[in-house]
Design a protein around this motif. Structure first.
Motif, PDB file in Angstrom:
ATOM      1  N   MET A   1       0.832  -1.190   0.000  1.00  0.00           N
ATOM      2  CA  MET A   1       0.000   0.000   0.000  1.00  0.00           C
ATOM      3  C   MET A   1       0.875   1.251   0.000  1.00  0.00           C
ATOM      4  O   MET A   1       2.053   1.200   0.360  1.00  0.00           O
ATOM      5  N   LYS A   2       0.265   2.364  -0.347  1.00  0.00           N
ATOM      6  CA  LYS A   2       1.036   3.598  -0.465  1.00  0.00           C
ATOM      7  C   LYS A   2       1.468   4.148   0.885  1.00  0.00           C
ATOM      8  O   LYS A   2       2.459   4.865   0.967  1.00  0.00           O
ATOM      9  N   GLY A   3       0.723   3.845   1.944  1.00  0.00           N
ATOM     10  CA  GLY A   3       1.119   4.297   3.266  1.00  0.00           C
ATOM     11  C   GLY A   3       0.060   5.145   3.940  1.00  0.00           C
ATOM     12  O   GLY A   3      -1.107   5.198   3.530  1.00  0.00           O
ATOM     13  N   PHE A   4       0.485   5.831   4.987  1.00  0.00           N
ATOM     14  CA  PHE A   4      -0.396   6.574   5.878  1.00  0.00           C
ATOM     15  C   PHE A   4      -0.836   7.898   5.266  1.00  0.00           C
ATOM     16  O   PHE A   4      -0.036   8.631   4.674  1.00  0.00           O
ATOM     17  N   SER A   5      -2.106   8.221   5.464  1.00  0.00           N
ATOM     18  CA  SER A   5      -2.641   9.531   5.110  1.00  0.00           C
ATOM     19  C   SER A   5      -3.442  10.047   6.293  1.00  0.00           C
ATOM     20  O   SER A   5      -4.208   9.306   6.912  1.00  0.00           O
ATOM     21  N   LEU A   6      -3.252  11.324   6.611  1.00  0.00           N
ATOM     22  CA  LEU A   6      -4.033  11.962   7.669  1.00  0.00           C
ATOM     23  C   LEU A   6      -5.273  12.587   7.063  1.00  0.00           C
ATOM     24  O   LEU A   6      -5.180  13.508   6.254  1.00  0.00           O
ATOM     25  N   ASN A   7      -6.445  12.082   7.453  1.00  0.00           N
ATOM     26  CA  ASN A   7      -7.670  12.727   7.023  1.00  0.00           C
ATOM     27  C   ASN A   7      -7.876  13.992   7.839  1.00  0.00           C
ATOM     28  O   ASN A   7      -7.749  13.989   9.064  1.00  0.00           O
ATOM     29  N   GLN A   8      -8.202  15.073   7.159  1.00  0.00           N
ATOM     30  CA  GLN A   8      -8.337  16.385   7.780  1.00  0.00           C
ATOM     31  C   GLN A   8      -9.337  16.392   8.923  1.00  0.00           C
ATOM     32  O   GLN A   8      -9.191  17.173   9.881  1.00  0.00           O
ATOM     33  N   ALA A   9     -10.344  15.525   8.873  1.00  0.00           N
ATOM     34  CA  ALA A   9     -11.350  15.484   9.930  1.00  0.00           C
ATOM     35  C   ALA A   9     -10.747  15.118  11.284  1.00  0.00           C
ATOM     36  O   ALA A   9     -11.287  15.491  12.328  1.00  0.00           O
ATOM     37  N   THR A  10      -9.649  14.382  11.291  1.00  0.00           N
ATOM     38  CA  THR A  10      -9.051  13.921  12.536  1.00  0.00           C
ATOM     39  C   THR A  10      -8.480  15.075  13.354  1.00  0.00           C
ATOM     40  O   THR A  10      -8.447  15.026  14.588  1.00  0.00           O
ATOM     41  N   THR A  11      -8.015  16.097  12.669  1.00  0.00           N
ATOM     42  CA  THR A  11      -7.455  17.281  13.338  1.00  0.00           C
ATOM     43  C   THR A  11      -8.257  18.506  12.901  1.00  0.00           C
ATOM     44  O   THR A  11      -7.707  19.478  12.398  1.00  0.00           O
ATOM     45  N   LYS A  12      -9.551  18.440  13.105  1.00  0.00           N
ATOM     46  CA  LYS A  12     -10.490  19.396  12.518  1.00  0.00           C
ATOM     47  C   LYS A  12     -10.166  20.839  12.873  1.00  0.00           C
ATOM     48  O   LYS A  12     -10.388  21.745  12.064  1.00  0.00           O
ATOM     49  N   ARG A  13      -9.654  21.088  14.065  1.00  0.00           N
ATOM     50  CA  ARG A  13      -9.407  22.466  14.495  1.00  0.00           C
ATOM     51  C   ARG A  13      -7.971  22.920  14.217  1.00  0.00           C
ATOM     52  O   ARG A  13      -7.573  24.005  14.636  1.00  0.00           O
ATOM     53  N   TRP A  14      -7.204  22.102  13.521  1.00  0.00           N
ATOM     54  CA  TRP A  14      -5.841  22.461  13.125  1.00  0.00           C
ATOM     55  C   TRP A  14      -5.940  23.258  11.829  1.00  0.00           C
ATOM     56  O   TRP A  14      -6.398  22.722  10.815  1.00  0.00           O
ATOM     57  N   PRO A  15      -5.543  24.509  11.818  1.00  0.00           N
ATOM     58  CA  PRO A  15      -5.624  25.283  10.571  1.00  0.00           C
ATOM     59  C   PRO A  15      -4.890  24.577   9.431  1.00  0.00           C
ATOM     60  O   PRO A  15      -3.856  23.925   9.651  1.00  0.00           O
ATOM     61  N   LEU A  16      -5.414  24.709   8.230  1.00  0.00           N
ATOM     62  CA  LEU A  16      -4.898  23.944   7.114  1.00  0.00           C
ATOM     63  C   LEU A  16      -3.407  24.176   6.885  1.00  0.00           C
ATOM     64  O   LEU A  16      -2.654  23.232   6.632  1.00  0.00           O
ATOM     65  N   GLU A  17      -2.964  25.410   6.956  1.00  0.00           N
ATOM     66  CA  GLU A  17      -1.537  25.672   6.739  1.00  0.00           C
ATOM     67  C   GLU A  17      -0.685  24.977   7.802  1.00  0.00           C
ATOM     68  O   GLU A  17       0.399  24.446   7.496  1.00  0.00           O
ATOM     69  N   ASP A  18      -1.165  24.957   9.045  1.00  0.00           N
ATOM     70  CA  ASP A  18      -0.436  24.269  10.105  1.00  0.00           C
ATOM     71  C   ASP A  18      -0.463  22.764   9.906  1.00  0.00           C
ATOM     72  O   ASP A  18       0.529  22.066  10.160  1.00  0.00           O
ATOM     73  N   LEU A  19      -1.611  22.238   9.459  1.00  0.00           N
ATOM     74  CA  LEU A  19      -1.719  20.813   9.166  1.00  0.00           C
ATOM     75  C   LEU A  19      -0.708  20.417   8.100  1.00  0.00           C
ATOM     76  O   LEU A  19       0.006  19.407   8.241  1.00  0.00           O
ATOM     77  N   VAL A  20      -0.639  21.193   7.046  1.00  0.00           N
ATOM     78  CA  VAL A  20       0.304  20.890   5.963  1.00  0.00           C
ATOM     79  C   VAL A  20       1.740  20.941   6.476  1.00  0.00           C
ATOM     80  O   VAL A  20       2.551  20.038   6.218  1.00  0.00           O
ATOM     81  N   ALA A  21       2.072  21.974   7.225  1.00  0.00           N
ATOM     82  CA  ALA A  21       3.421  22.081   7.774  1.00  0.00           C
ATOM     83  C   ALA A  21       3.729  20.923   8.710  1.00  0.00           C
ATOM     84  O   ALA A  21       4.839  20.364   8.704  1.00  0.00           O
ATOM     85  N   GLY A  22       2.735  20.518   9.518  1.00  0.00           N
ATOM     86  CA  GLY A  22       2.934  19.405  10.426  1.00  0.00           C
ATOM     87  C   GLY A  22       3.154  18.093   9.703  1.00  0.00           C
ATOM     88  O   GLY A  22       3.982  17.268  10.115  1.00  0.00           O
ATOM     89  N   CYS A  23       2.413  17.883   8.626  1.00  0.00           N
ATOM     90  CA  CYS A  23       2.594  16.661   7.843  1.00  0.00           C
ATOM     91  C   CYS A  23       3.967  16.634   7.180  1.00  0.00           C
ATOM     92  O   CYS A  23       4.639  15.598   7.163  1.00  0.00           O
ATOM     93  N   VAL A  24       4.385  17.750   6.636  1.00  0.00           N
ATOM     94  CA  VAL A  24       5.716  17.817   6.011  1.00  0.00           C
ATOM     95  C   VAL A  24       6.790  17.528   7.055  1.00  0.00           C
ATOM     96  O   VAL A  24       7.724  16.752   6.815  1.00  0.00           O
ATOM     97  N   ALA A  25       6.668  18.129   8.237  1.00  0.00           N
ATOM     98  CA  ALA A  25       7.662  17.925   9.287  1.00  0.00           C
ATOM     99  C   ALA A  25       7.709  16.468   9.743  1.00  0.00           C
ATOM    100  O   ALA A  25       8.772  15.965  10.137  1.00  0.00           O
ATOM    101  N   ALA A  26       6.561  15.783   9.701  1.00  0.00           N
ATOM    102  CA  ALA A  26       6.479  14.394  10.156  1.00  0.00           C
ATOM    103  C   ALA A  26       6.687  13.394   9.020  1.00  0.00           C
ATOM    104  O   ALA A  26       6.521  12.189   9.233  1.00  0.00           O
ATOM    105  N   ASP A  27       7.039  13.883   7.837  1.00  0.00           N
ATOM    106  CA  ASP A  27       7.237  13.022   6.664  1.00  0.00           C
ATOM    107  C   ASP A  27       5.981  12.249   6.282  1.00  0.00           C
ATOM    108  O   ASP A  27       6.047  11.099   5.824  1.00  0.00           O
ATOM    109  N   VAL A  28       4.831  12.859   6.499  1.00  0.00           N
ATOM    110  CA  VAL A  28       3.561  12.288   6.042  1.00  0.00           C
ATOM    111  C   VAL A  28       3.313  12.776   4.625  1.00  0.00           C
ATOM    112  O   VAL A  28       3.382  13.975   4.353  1.00  0.00           O
ATOM    113  N   ALA A  29       3.027  11.851   3.723  1.00  0.00           N
ATOM    114  CA  ALA A  29       3.004  12.186   2.303  1.00  0.00           C
ATOM    115  C   ALA A  29       1.636  12.532   1.754  1.00  0.00           C
ATOM    116  O   ALA A  29       1.535  13.048   0.637  1.00  0.00           O
TER     117      ALA A  29
END
Length: 265
Positions: free
Chosen positions: A1-29
């Motif tokens: 499988m391609k691997g892990f994906s974070l669905n935005q609903a899981t961190t609903k109150r995380w602003p999108l720009e912060d979510l993106v930065a957090g995923c990049v920092a955590a190597d989430v693709a």
């Protein structure tokens, strides 16, 4: 499988720009997005944010409810939004019974007709319609498609590259026929989502999902089943719970990833 994906609903109150930065920092693709959040940030702006960060949009949730007036135009917009975001997967949540109707069979037939009407538009856009079955407790108001078998029957008239199904552990774990259904689905599986069933359910059961590993669902068995069926796409963690939403996004992301790792190990 391609691997892990974070669905935005899981961190609903995380602003999108912060979510993106957090995923990049955590190597989430990859990230699964929700239409209302995309609209709030801006469709084109969101697409650029994802591209610039090198993130894949694993899916877009959700379609317009088919029991509502204007369902066709709303779903055409959803298809176009998915294409703009660069995802090939639009999750369909059918909607419930219209008005005061008790005609459940008729509502399900309408869903089938609606999907047929949307298939040409979706194929032209390069977007796959992914039918999600929701737990039966949501049947009256959110989704008249309650089992994987029903979802597969609705998908069956159409090519597998046009219409698939979603395997969501929270909604399907209770069904003793789900394992055979997953095997039968094979290439129909368009998306795979992890969320646990926690008890006691909170008031407002829509928000009763737990992070993987916190409840009753055998995540490993689901992962083995979809892998054996040939699924090679993303594994999204999609959780709705106010307690989860109240926590720092990076903390939830880390726990979601650990739950994913335990499920696929």
């Amino acid at each position: 499988m391609k691997g892990f994906s974070l669905n935005q609903a899981t961190t609903k109150r995380w602003p999108l720009e912060d979510l993106v930065a957090g995923c990049v920092a955590a190597d989430v693709a990859a990230v699964g997005l929700w239409r209302e959040d995309v609209a709030a940030y801006g469709l084109e702006k969101t697409a650029k944010l994802m591209r610039d960060a090198g993130l894949t949009v694993s899916s877009l949730c959700r379609s317009g409810f088919f029991h509502e007036a204007g369902w066709y135009d709303e779903n055409r917009r959803a298809i176009d939004e998915a294409a703009t975001l660069g995802t090939d997967t639009l999750v369909l949540v059918s909607g419930g019974l219209p008005g005061t109707s008790r005609d459940l069979d008729g509502a399900r037939r309408h869903v089938g007709d609606a999907i047929g009407a949307l298939v040409p538009d979706a194929r032209n856009a390069g977007v796959r319609l992914a039918i999600e079955a929701l737990h039966p407790m949501f049947c009256s108001d959110r989704c008249v498609v309650s089992t994987l078998d029903q979802a597969l029957q609705l998908a069956a008239p159409y090519p597998v590259e046009a219409v698939g199904v979603v395997i969501d552990t929270y909604h399907l774990w209770w069904d003793d026929k789900v394992w055979q259904g997953i095997a039968d689905a094979g290439p129909r599986i368009a998306a795979f989502q992890l969320a646990d069933w926690i008890t006691p359910l909170p008031e407002g059961v829509l928000l009763g999902r737990g992070l993987p590993g916190t409840g009753s669902v055998d995540m490993r068995r689901f992962h083995r089943a979809v892998a054996d069926a040939g699924y090679d796409g993303w594994v999204e963690v999609e959780v709705f719970h106010s307690d989860v939403w109240s926590r720092p996004g990076a903390e939830v992301l880390a726990e979601a990833y650990e739950g994913y790792r335990a499920a696929v190990s």
